[in-house]
Write an enzyme that holds these catalytic residues in place. Structure first.
Site, short mmCIF file in Angstrom:
data_model
loop_
_atom_site.label_atom_id
_atom_site.label_comp_id
_atom_site.label_asym_id
_atom_site.label_seq_id
_atom_site.Cartn_x
_atom_site.Cartn_y
_atom_site.Cartn_z
N ARG A 131 -12.78 26.56 13.43
CA ARG A 131 -13.91 25.34 12.63
C ARG A 131 -15.45 26.01 12.71
NH1 ARG A 131 -11.80 19.61 13.01
NH2 ARG A 131 -13.25 19.47 15.33
N TYR A 152 6.65 1.46 -9.78
CA TYR A 152 7.00 2.60 -10.16
C TYR A 152 8.11 3.66 -10.21
CZ TYR A 152 2.21 1.22 -11.25
OH TYR A 152 1.26 -0.11 -12.59
N MET A 196 -0.94 1.00 -6.14
CA MET A 196 -2.33 1.13 -5.60
C MET A 196 -2.68 -0.39 -5.43
SD MET A 196 -5.15 1.10 -8.02
CE MET A 196 -5.28 2.49 -9.13
N LYS A 238 -16.68 8.89 15.35
CA LYS A 238 -16.81 9.84 14.51
C LYS A 238 -16.03 8.97 12.84
CE LYS A 238 -14.10 13.09 15.56
NZ LYS A 238 -12.50 13.79 14.64
C1 LIG Z 1 -15.21 18.24 18.90
C2 LIG Z 1 -14.33 17.17 18.71
N1 LIG Z 1 -14.36 16.23 20.08
C3 LIG Z 1 -13.31 15.31 19.97
C4 LIG Z 1 -13.05 14.90 19.32
C5 LIG Z 1 -11.71 13.41 19.52
O1 LIG Z 1 -10.56 13.70 19.69
P1 LIG Z 1 -9.24 13.16 19.70
O2 LIG Z 1 -9.31 11.99 18.90
O3 LIG Z 1 -8.29 13.95 18.96
O4 LIG Z 1 -9.23 12.30 20.90
C6 LIG Z 1 -12.64 15.60 17.74
C7 LIG Z 1 -12.00 14.97 17.07
O5 LIG Z 1 -11.22 15.61 16.38
C8 LIG Z 1 -13.61 17.04 17.58
O6 LIG Z 1 -13.47 17.34 16.43
#
Ligand SMILES: Cc1ncc(COP(=O)(O)O)c(C=O)c1O
Length: 369
Positions: free
Chosen positions: A139, A261, A309, A40
């Site tokens: 969550r 800055y 920046m 992701k």
């Molecule tokens: C549902 C879920 N599975 C797996 C992972 C992978 O986690 P990590 O990067 O801590 O191994 C995440 C990451 O946040 C997650 O939200």
């Protein structure tokens, strides 16, 4: 130097071979469980289109993205045999998009289950999915009452064959944290009622909690990318990322002169200052102001002044002039400074340092297929 690299304020190097090696280590650590990959957020900022195929070549067959669009973007880069699971499920009304792109949802709520069930009925075929139960993080995933409602309706089980029962750990990097055992107990309670369904609980850190946490599928992300999985312990993973910023100009300042800055740094004696073309717009967090350290041939060059920046200023006093002239590069992440160490100085976590890595960097990939 390649001309595109010469244009950039910084060069980001991603070692795909190191990611593959980390995958092998995690797979071995996971024992009998299959090893998925969390890709992701564009593979934690490193490029899902490159990381995905490298992991597929290593034998990975299960990939997790967060959003539908991430899954759509990743699909062409993976073999058709690879599963792509969308952690957030389908936003209401987009369920058909998942089917069209060969994606599988993680179902987190009764609403998502009902929508997926309705589509299965319309299409007159079962539509497999992962079911996530909430074991204490509040969550994502079915709260207990919604999980009960799912189990109470046999039509759901028929139309949506569960591929995995899944949950996620809140505190796994702290091995002694009581939340780990508490979540495991809650997960096992659900699992006892669904013994026929494969199960998945562990992220990177969860893998290192041992076999009780590994079940049938583990889902590492951060550890693949070199982030340390266990707080306070040596990191067994290979580093994956190097970041080299380019010096734009250098100058000598005198006692009492200020930098940046808000003039948050003032020299107490003559200093040599170099300006590097990386700033908070590139994910170099402003909390690194007067805190970070760059390295030049292994010699530390502390960051002085506020992160701008597009630039930072570093103290290069005592470093050979030819190494601090315009165009020279300095190590910001690399052998002398891991992403985790940068994060610690920034008051952040390695995850955030990686996922914030700038889009303006010239990216170079090592190895892969
Ligand atoms: C549902 C879920 N599975 C797996 C992972 C992978 O986690 P990590 O990067 O801590 O191994 C995440 C990451 O946040 C997650 O939200």
């Amino acid at each position: 130097m390649n001309p595109q690299a010469a244009h950039a304020g910084a060069i980001l190097t991603v070692n795909l071979d190191a990611i593959r090696s980390n995958y092998r280590l995690l797979r071995q650590q996971a024992g009998k469980a299959a090893c998925a990959a969390a890709v992701k957020a564009n593979a934690y900022g490193l490029g899902a289109d490159k990381v995905g195929p490298a992991l597929a070549a290593e034998g990975c067959r299960h990939f997790f993205v967060a959003h539908l669009d991430e899954g759509i973007a990743l699909r062409p880069h993976l073999p058709a045999t690879a599963d792509i699971f969308v952690l957030h499920g389908a936003p209401p009304g987009t369920e058909r998009e998942l089917i069209a792109h060969g994606l599988t949802p993680v179902l987190n709520s009764l609403q998502q289950i009902a929508a997926w069930h309705a589509l299965a009925q319309t299409l007159q075929r079962p539509l497999p999915a992962i079911f996530q139960v909430d074991t204490g993080m509040s969550r994502m995933g079915l709260p207990a009452a919604e999980a009960e409602a799912w189990l109470a309706n046999p039509a759901f089980m028929e139309s949506i064959p569960p591929l995995f029962l899944m949950s996620h750990l809140a505190c796994a990097e702290h091995q002694g944290h009581p939340m780990n055992a508490s979540q495991l107990a809650r997960f096992l309670a659900w699992r006892r009622r669904l013994p026929q369904i494969a199960a998945s609980l562990a992220n990177s850190s969860g893998i290192f909690l041992g076999p009780d946490y590994q079940f049938d599928l583990v889902r590492p992300g951060a550890a693949l990318y070199g982030i340390a999985p266990v707080a306070g312990a040596a990191n067994p993973l290979q580093p994956v990322v190097a970041l080299h910023g380019r010096i734009i100009q250098s100058r000598t300042i005198q006692r009492g002169d200020h930098v940046g800055y808000g003039i948050s740094y003032s020299a107490s004696e003559e200093r040599q200052i170099a300006t590097v073309g990386v700033g908070y717009a590139d994910g170099w967090l402003r909390s690194m102001s007067n805190r970070g350290i760059a390295f030049i041939d292994g010699q530390p060059a502390p960051m002085v002044g506020t992160v701008s920046m597009d630039s930072i200023t570093i103290d290069v006093t005592g470093i050979a002039a030819e190494r601090v002239q315009a165009g020279a590069t300095v190590e910001l992440i690399g052998p002398h400074r891991s992403a985790d160490q940068v994060a610690q100085l920034a008051g952040s976590i390695g995850y955030e340092i990686l996922t914030d890595l700038g889009r303006r960097y010239h990216r170079e990939y090592i190895g892969g297929l």
